[in-house]
Design an enzyme around this catalytic site. Structure first.
Site, PDB file in Angstrom:
ATOM      1  N   HIS A  22       0.831  -1.199   0.000  1.00  0.00           N
ATOM      2  CA  HIS A  22       0.000   0.000   0.000  1.00  0.00           C
ATOM      3  C   HIS A  22       0.870   1.254   0.000  1.00  0.00           C
ATOM      4  CE1 HIS A  22       0.736  -0.709   4.344  1.00  0.00           C
ATOM      5  NE2 HIS A  22       0.855   0.611   4.375  1.00  0.00           N
ATOM      6  N   SER A  23       0.202   2.381  -0.142  1.00  0.00           N
ATOM      7  CA  SER A  23       0.809   3.703  -0.027  1.00  0.00           C
ATOM      8  C   SER A  23      -0.088   4.509   0.900  1.00  0.00           C
ATOM      9  CB  SER A  23       0.880   4.372  -1.405  1.00  0.00           C
ATOM     10  OG  SER A  23       1.334   5.700  -1.294  1.00  0.00           O
TER      11      SER A  23
END
Length: 131
Positions: free
Chosen positions: A49-50
């Site tokens: 994820h970011s």
């Protein structure tokens, strides 16, 4: 890759064992959340994820693991294996953690509390956000 940075954590050496301290001067943000990953099964991956806002500081307290970071243009693999060295990951950087050694512990210090809305969990959506 100017959104990731190694930060040395002071190490006080003593014949009784070493001591490292993470204080306000070490982490360049106000700490709002601390968690750790452990007992990660062989072959498992974490992250993926970011963050839109959150900045994180990762430390291998025990053992080692790889952090694969991508800023939308470049991918880099960084191995963390020293409890006196941390990796600062700014917001807007995709991260994946894998290759955990047996007994490894990953400490994560975050600038924000958990908010699902802060996460980008789809890599293609992440790439679109970088344009």
């Amino acid at each position: 890759m100017n959104k990731i940075k190694f930060i040395e954590i002071p190490k006080i050496e003593d014949k009784r064992g070493n001591l490292s301290v993470i204080e306000k001067e070490i982490v360049p943000f106000d700490i709002k959340r601390v968690y750790y990953l452990y007992d990660v099964p062989a072959g498992a991956e974490r992250g993926g994820h970011s963050h839109k806002e959150t900045k994180e500081f990762l430390v291998a307290l025990s053992g080692s693991f790889d952090v694969i970071v991508n800023d939308g243009k470049t991918t880099k693999c960084i191995t963390l294996s020293k409890p006196y060295e941390g990796l600062l990951i700014e917001n807007g950087v995709w991260r994946e953690l894998n290759n955990f050694s047996s007994g490894s512990v990953c400490l994560v210090i975050a600038s924000e509390v958990f908010e699902e809305e802060d996460y980008i969990r789809d890599f293609n959506e992440f790439l679109k956000s970088k344009k």
